[in-house]
Write a protein that holds these residues in place. Structure first.
Motif, short mmCIF file in Angstrom:
data_model
loop_
_atom_site.label_atom_id
_atom_site.label_comp_id
_atom_site.label_asym_id
_atom_site.label_seq_id
_atom_site.Cartn_x
_atom_site.Cartn_y
_atom_site.Cartn_z
N SER A 177 69.88 19.30 43.91
CA SER A 177 69.13 19.28 45.17
C SER A 177 67.87 20.12 45.03
O SER A 177 67.90 21.23 44.48
CB SER A 177 69.98 19.86 46.30
OG SER A 177 71.17 19.12 46.47
N ILE A 188 65.47 16.34 48.60
CA ILE A 188 66.01 15.30 47.74
C ILE A 188 67.30 15.82 47.08
O ILE A 188 67.35 16.96 46.61
CB ILE A 188 65.01 14.90 46.64
CG1 ILE A 188 63.83 14.13 47.23
CG2 ILE A 188 65.68 14.09 45.54
CD1 ILE A 188 64.21 12.76 47.77
N THR A 189 68.32 14.98 47.05
CA THR A 189 69.50 15.25 46.24
C THR A 189 69.77 14.04 45.36
O THR A 189 69.87 12.92 45.86
CB THR A 189 70.73 15.55 47.11
OG1 THR A 189 70.51 16.73 47.88
CG2 THR A 189 71.96 15.76 46.23
N SER A 190 69.84 14.28 44.07
CA SER A 190 70.17 13.23 43.11
C SER A 190 71.59 13.40 42.62
O SER A 190 72.03 14.54 42.37
CB SER A 190 69.20 13.26 41.92
OG SER A 190 67.94 12.77 42.29
N HIS A 206 73.74 6.24 39.29
CA HIS A 206 72.80 7.29 39.71
C HIS A 206 72.21 6.91 41.06
O HIS A 206 71.83 5.75 41.28
CB HIS A 206 71.67 7.45 38.69
CG HIS A 206 70.57 8.35 39.17
ND1 HIS A 206 70.70 9.72 39.21
CD2 HIS A 206 69.34 8.07 39.67
CE1 HIS A 206 69.59 10.25 39.70
NE2 HIS A 206 68.75 9.26 39.99
N THR A 208 69.67 8.61 44.44
CA THR A 208 68.86 9.68 45.00
C THR A 208 68.84 9.53 46.52
O THR A 208 68.52 8.46 47.03
CB THR A 208 67.43 9.64 44.44
OG1 THR A 208 67.48 9.89 43.04
CG2 THR A 208 66.57 10.72 45.09
#
Length: 253
Positions: A177, A188-190, A206, A208
């Motif tokens: 994050s 943003i959190t990936s 994956h 985002t």
């Protein structure tokens, strides 16, 4: 690890669709026991809480620790996540809906919005979710809202976890994050997921996600504007968890 149903980006996120059955392995229900106990204490602060509505209930992992204490109604945007929750919480009522707009035409002693509230990335969306909570709280009732972060305490961080099933399936995740622009209202959190099925085949995914971030004063102002008497409570962190601010709104009798 967050488990909300995501309004704006739901169609793009496999995790809330075809990958939803993996949620109990990615973030097992037992990991929510402490948070749920804290939530229960706030929801039942006056001893008069019997019915609870959870908005953005996801896979029902928080709810699974509340079902023996309250009569639950669970609302989430993702039908696949609701299917996971129905298996875990068979005594709860489940409804598909968006926390910004859903109206069940009934009121409850308390409303809980856990970290699904993070998907409100604009002040208008956050206001709409709070107004939904107010519409469903009986006079004298309470609403509890639990964002992962407020602006004042946000820091870039990483997390990881996962678990194994007895049938040979297993899941692991990495979460990262950060805030690309501290001047706006989102971060943003990936996520990277590694999923192994019972036959040993491994798949990676994956995603985002954009998550809302607002100052404490904005939360308290919007709760007050909706009609609540608003307050904020800090949860002391344990282990590797970061502290959260729990916002409480009391509707007048």
């Amino acid at each position: 690890m967050s488990s909300p149903a995501q309004p704006e980006f739901h169609a793009e996120h496999r995790f809330y669709g075809e990958l939803a059955p993996w949620w109990p392995l990615i973030s097992p229900p037992e990991e929510y026991a402490e948070e749920a106990a804290f939530a229960a204490g706030l929801l039942a602060a006056d001893g008069a809480t019997t019915t609870v509505l959870e908005l953005g209930s996801g896979g029902g992992h928080v709810a699974s620790h509340l079902a023996d204490r309250f009569r639950l109604t669970l609302v989430d945007l993702s039908e696949p996540m609701l299917q996971v929750s129905r298996a875990l919480n068979p005594t709860a009522d489940h409804h598909q809906g968006d926390m910004r707009t859903v109206r069940l035409d009934t009121q409850f002693d308390a409303v809980l919005i856990h970290d699904a509230i993070d998907y409100m990335t604009t002040e208008d969306d956050l206001r709409a979710a709070i107004e939904t909570a107010y519409a469903h709280v009986r006079p004298g009732g309470i609403a509890v809202l639990v964002p992962d972060d407020v602006t004042e305490g946000f820091e870039q961080r990483t997390d990881h976890g996962g678990s194994d099933a007895t049938d040979g399936r297993a899941a692991r995740y990495l979460e990262w994050s950060w805030d690309p622009d501290p001047a706006d209202t989102w971060t943003i959190t990936s996520y990277t997921f590694v999923l192994r099925d019972a036959n040993g085949s491994v798949e990676t995914a994956h995603e985002t996600h954009r998550l809302g971030l607002f100052p404490r004063d904005v939360w308290l102002r919007l709760l007050t504007e909706a009609g609540f008497a608003a307050s904020a409570h800090n949860e002391l962190p344990t282990g590797d968890d970061h502290p959260r601010t729990w916002f409480v709104g009391r509707r007048a009798e």
